[in-house]
Design a protein around this motif. Structure first.
Motif, PDB file in Angstrom:
ATOM      1  N   ALA A 160       2.108   1.474   1.332  1.00 51.21           N
ATOM      2  CA  ALA A 160       1.856   2.790   1.870  1.00 51.21           C
ATOM      3  C   ALA A 160       1.943   2.702   3.346  1.00 51.21           C
ATOM      4  CB  ALA A 160       0.359   3.322   1.419  1.00 51.21           C
ATOM      5  N   ALA A 161       1.157   1.757   4.182  1.00 56.73           N
ATOM      6  CA  ALA A 161       1.369   1.780   5.644  1.00 56.73           C
ATOM      7  C   ALA A 161       2.618   1.708   6.072  1.00 56.73           C
ATOM      8  CB  ALA A 161       0.527   0.835   6.091  1.00 56.73           C
ATOM      9  N   ASP A 191      -1.848  -0.891  -0.434  1.00 52.43           N
ATOM     10  CA  ASP A 191      -2.351  -0.242   0.955  1.00 52.43           C
ATOM     11  C   ASP A 191      -1.093  -0.743   1.968  1.00 52.43           C
ATOM     12  OD1 ASP A 191      -4.365   0.768  -0.219  1.00 52.43           O
ATOM     13  OD2 ASP A 191      -5.681  -0.495   0.792  1.00 52.43           O
ATOM     14  N   ARG A 235      -1.443   9.169   2.691  1.00 53.71           N
ATOM     15  CA  ARG A 235      -2.672   8.362   2.552  1.00 53.71           C
ATOM     16  C   ARG A 235      -4.233   9.129   2.746  1.00 53.71           C
ATOM     17  NH1 ARG A 235      -1.466   3.791   6.633  1.00 53.71           N
ATOM     18  NH2 ARG A 235      -0.798   5.777   7.905  1.00 53.71           N
ATOM     19  N   LYS A 236      -4.080  10.210   3.132  1.00 52.16           N
ATOM     20  CA  LYS A 236      -5.429  11.054   3.667  1.00 52.16           C
ATOM     21  C   LYS A 236      -5.539  12.205   2.578  1.00 52.16           C
ATOM     22  CE  LYS A 236      -5.563   9.751   8.466  1.00 52.16           C
ATOM     23  NZ  LYS A 236      -4.574   9.577   9.252  1.00 52.16           N
ATOM     24  N   ARG A 289       2.442   3.508  -4.862  1.00 57.04           N
ATOM     25  CA  ARG A 289       1.538   3.009  -6.036  1.00 57.04           C
ATOM     26  C   ARG A 289       2.416   2.626  -7.171  1.00 57.04           C
ATOM     27  NH1 ARG A 289      -3.465   4.513  -3.909  1.00 57.04           N
ATOM     28  NH2 ARG A 289      -4.584   3.464  -5.513  1.00 57.04           N
ATOM     29  N   SER A 310      -4.660   9.058  -8.444  1.00 60.02           N
ATOM     30  CA  SER A 310      -4.391   7.494  -8.728  1.00 60.02           C
ATOM     31  C   SER A 310      -5.017   7.116 -10.095  1.00 60.02           C
ATOM     32  CB  SER A 310      -4.909   6.660  -7.639  1.00 60.02           C
ATOM     33  OG  SER A 310      -4.271   7.389  -6.515  1.00 60.02           O
ATOM     34  N   HIS A 358       3.110   8.888  -2.006  1.00 65.78           N
ATOM     35  CA  HIS A 358       1.948   8.471  -2.858  1.00 65.78           C
ATOM     36  C   HIS A 358       2.541   7.846  -4.035  1.00 65.78           C
ATOM     37  CE1 HIS A 358      -2.201   8.380  -4.394  1.00 65.78           C
ATOM     38  NE2 HIS A 358      -1.445   8.921  -5.682  1.00 65.78           N
ATOM     39  N   ASN A 385      -7.474  12.077  -3.539  1.00 66.42           N
ATOM     40  CA  ASN A 385      -6.826  11.926  -4.885  1.00 66.42           C
ATOM     41  C   ASN A 385      -7.768  12.516  -5.884  1.00 66.42           C
ATOM     42  OD1 ASN A 385      -5.822   8.517  -4.585  1.00 66.42           O
ATOM     43  ND2 ASN A 385      -5.498  10.195  -3.035  1.00 66.42           N
ATOM     44  N   ASP A 387       0.108  13.020   6.401  1.00 63.43           N
ATOM     45  CA  ASP A 387      -0.019  11.630   5.998  1.00 63.43           C
ATOM     46  C   ASP A 387      -0.623  11.644   4.519  1.00 63.43           C
ATOM     47  OD1 ASP A 387      -0.651   8.937   5.597  1.00 63.43           O
ATOM     48  OD2 ASP A 387      -1.795   8.606   7.481  1.00 63.43           O
ATOM     49  N   TYR A 407      -8.642   0.248  -3.674  1.00 57.96           N
ATOM     50  CA  TYR A 407      -9.535   0.915  -2.862  1.00 57.96           C
ATOM     51  C   TYR A 407     -10.665  -0.162  -2.113  1.00 57.96           C
ATOM     52  CZ  TYR A 407      -8.489   5.327  -5.286  1.00 57.96           C
ATOM     53  OH  TYR A 407      -7.910   6.235  -6.076  1.00 57.96           O
ATOM     54  N   THR A 427       6.076  10.375   4.846  1.00 57.97           N
ATOM     55  CA  THR A 427       4.802  10.923   4.893  1.00 57.97           C
ATOM     56  C   THR A 427       4.306  12.004   3.789  1.00 57.97           C
ATOM     57  OG1 THR A 427       4.827  12.594   6.567  1.00 57.97           O
ATOM     58  CG2 THR A 427       4.218  10.507   7.380  1.00 57.97           C
TER      59      THR A 427
END
Ligand SMILES: [Zn+2]
Ligand SMILES: [Zn+2]
Length: 477
Positions: free
Chosen positions: A202-203, A199, A349-350, A220, A302, A216, A353, A347, A163, A211
Motif C-alpha cells: 500500500a505504501a 502495508d 490508506r486513510k 490487498r 477489508s 486499496h 474500511n 490517500d 492492522y 492513491t
C-alpha cells in the motif's frame, strides 16, 4: 401470556418446507400445527390473541447476522450506526439477532473492552444481540481471561493477521491463543490477510501516486488472503483449535478452506453479500460526477472487493452451495462519505474500511434464490440456522420449533424491494447497494413473540433486544 398464530404460510427450514401454522405463546414458539387442526380447540384463529395471515408467503426463522460493528472506532472516526440505529435497520431487513464484536485493542484490557460494549448495547437494541471478543493484544492477562469469556456467554473470539499496532497478532500470539481456545472449546475467528506485507504494498502504491480507492483492492491482493488463510489453517491444525475465517472474498482462500475440510479439520468460512455481488472493477474503480474516482471509497472494506474477471464472485456462490463456505454475515461497518470516508481523499490508506448491509442481507441472499444460485432451504440455512449452530445459539435461535424464541419473519416472494439511501434505515448518507432490485420483501418480523415490523411500519422500541449468552459451537465435526 398472549398467543400469536401465524397462519396459512409455508414454513421453510434448512431441511425442507411444510404447510403449517406457527403458534407462539408469549416469547416462545410452542408448536407447528397442521392448518385447520382442532387439537388445541375448535378454531385456533378464534382463540389466539393475534393472528397473522401468511397466505402465499414464507415463514422463516429470523435472520442472524453474526458479524456487525456498531459504534466501532476505526481510522480516527467511528462506525456511523449505533446499536440503536443498526439493530433497528437489521429488524427492518428480517434480522432478529446480531453478534457484534467487543473490542480489545493492543495495550488495553479485555474486560474493559467487553464492559464498554455491554454499556453501548444495553437498553439500546431493537433485537437480541451477542458478542464475540476481539483480542487485539494476546498476552498473559488476555489469555487468562478467556475462560471467563466462555462463562459470560462469549464463546468465540477474533484475532487479526492485519492492522499492525491496532489489532494485529503475530504467529506466536496466534499459536498461544489457539492452544488456549482448543482447551476451552472456543471458536477462533480470524481476519486472514497478511497485514505487514499489505502495508508495504500500500505504501509503495501511494508513494507512486496511485492513491485512489481502486488501489486499496490492488494492495490487498488475493495472494495475501490465501497465504494468511493457509497459515491460520495450519496453526489450527497444529493446536486442534476450531477455526472460522471471517469475510472470505478470494476464491483461492476458499480452496484452502475446502482442502482443510476435506482433511477433516474443524475449519469454516463466511462470506458477505458484497463479495457475492460487487467487484474491484465496477465498484472500487467507479467514477461519479459528485466524487470523481473517489466514488470507489463507498466500497472500501477489508478483505477488498475482488476482480470479477478472475471469477471470485461466482466462486463464492458455488462455495455456498457446496458448503465450502457455511454462512453469510454482513461485516456491517458503515461510514458516511461526508466527514468519514472523505478522510481518505488523496490517500486510500486513510479511508475508513467498511460497508453497511445489515438491513439488506436477507433480501440480497433471497435474490440468490430467485436467480437459482441457492435453494430456498439453503437460504434459510446460510442466513439463520448455521449462524445459530456455529455460535452456540441453536434451539433458541435459528429454527422454528417448540421451545425456540418467537423470532419469525414472514417473507413475501411476490413482493419487491428497491434498495436506496433515500429509503434505508441505516445511518449512512449513501448505500453500497443503491438501485439494487430484489424480487422479495420482508413483510412482518417478530422478535421473541412481539411484532416489531409489520408491512412498512416499525412497532418495536429501543431496549426490546436482550443480550444472548451463547454456548459453545454446535457445528463442529
Ligand atoms: Zn476483519
Ligand atoms: Zn469485521
Amino acid at each position: 401470556m398472549a398467543t400469536t398464530l401465524i397462519t396459512g404460510g409455508t414454513v421453510v427450514s434448512s431441511t425442507g418446507r411444510t404447510e403449517a401454522d406457527v403458534l407462539i405463546d408469549g416469547e416462545k414458539i410452542v408448536g407447528l400445527v397442521a392448518p385447520g387442526s382442532t387439537v388445541f380447540g375448535s378454531d385456533l384463529t378464534a382463540s389466539a390473541d393475534t393472528v397473522i395471515d401468511a397466505t402465499g408467503k414464507y415463514v422463516i426463522p429470523g435472520g442472524i447476522d453474526a458479524h456487525t460493528h456498531f459504534e466501532l472506532p476505526f481510522g480516527g472516526t467511528e462506525a456511523s450506526d449505533s446499536f440503536e440505529s443498526g439493530t433497528r435497520a437489521a429488524a427492518w431487513g428480517g434480522t432478529t439477532t446480531v453478534v457484534d464484536f467487543a473490542v480489545q485493542t493492543t495495550g488495553t484490557a479485555v474486560p474493559d473492552g467487553l464492559q464498554k460494549w455491554h454499556d453501548k448495547a444495553s437498553g439500546n437494541c431493537a433485537i437480541d444481540y451477542g458478542f464475540h471478543q476481539i483480542i487485539g493484544g494476546v498476552d498473559e492477562a488476555s489469555l487468562a481471561y478467556m475462560p471467563k469469556l466462555v462463562d459470560e456467554g462469549i464463546s468465540s473470539y477474533k484475532m487479526f493477521m492485519a492492522y499492525p499496532g491496532v489489532f494485529y497478532s503475530d504467529d506466536g500470539q496466534i499459536l498461544r491463543a489457539m492452544q488456549k481456545a482448543a482447551e476451552l472449546g472456543m471458536l477462533t475467528m480470524m481476519h486472514a490477510e497478511n497485514g505487514p506485507a499489505i502495508d508495504v504494498l500500500a505504501a509503495q502504491l501511494a508513494e507512486s501516486g496511485k492513491t485512489s480507492p481502486y488501489f486499496h483492492g490492488i494492495a490487498r491482493a488475493w495472494q495475501m488472503e490465501e497465504e494468511a488463510t493457509h497459515r491460520a489453517i495450519m496453526l489450527s491444525h497444529l493446536t486442534g483449535a476450531p477455526l472460522y475465517v471471517v469475510h472470505v472474498s478470494a476464491k483461492q482462500a476458499v480452496e484452502q478452506l475446502a482442502m482443510a475440510r476435506d482433511r477433516g479439520q474443524n475449519v469454516f468460512g463466511e462470506t458477505c453479500p458484497q463479495y457475492l455481488y460487487l467487484s474491484l472493477e465496477e465498484q472500487l474503480g467507479a467514477v461519479s460526477e459528485e466524487w470523481g474516482d473517489f466514488e470507489g471509497a463507498k466500497w472500501v472494506c477489508s478483505t477488498p472487493l475482488r476482480s470479477r474477471e478472475e471469477g471470485h464472485q461466482d466462486h463464492m456462490w458455488q462455495a455456498l452451495r457446496t458448503n465450502d463456505l457455511q454462512m453469510v454475515s454482513t461485516d456491517h461497518c458503515p461510514f458516511c462519505m461526508k466527514g468519514q470516508k472523505e478522510l481518505g481523499k488523496g490517500d486510500f490508506r486513510k479511508i475508513p474500511n467498511g460497508i453497511g448491509s445489515v438491513e439488506h442481507r436477507m433480501d440480497l441472499l433471497y435474490q440468490g434464490v430467485v436467480t437459482g444460485q441457492l435453494t430456498l432451504e439453503r437460504w434459510v440455512e446460510v442466513t439463520s440456522t448455521t449462524p445459530a449452530r456455529m455460535f452456540g445459539m441453536y434451539g433458541k435461535k435459528g429454527v422454528l420449533a417448540p421451545g425456540a424464541d418467537g423470532d419469525v419473519v414472514v417473507y413475501d416472494p411476490d413482493g419487491h424491494t428497491t434498495i436506496s439511501a433515500d429509503t434505508h434505515h441505516m445511518n449512512m448518507d449513501h448505500s453500497a447497494w443503491e438501485g439494487f432490485e430484489v424480487d422479495g420483501h420482508v413483510d412482518t418480523v417478530l422478535s421473541r413473540g412481539k411484532v416489531i415490523v409489520d408491512r412498512g411500519a416499525y412497532l418495536g422500541s429501543k431496549g426490546d433486544g436482550r443480550f444472548v449468552k451463547r454456548g459453545l459451537s454446535q457445528y463442529l465435526v
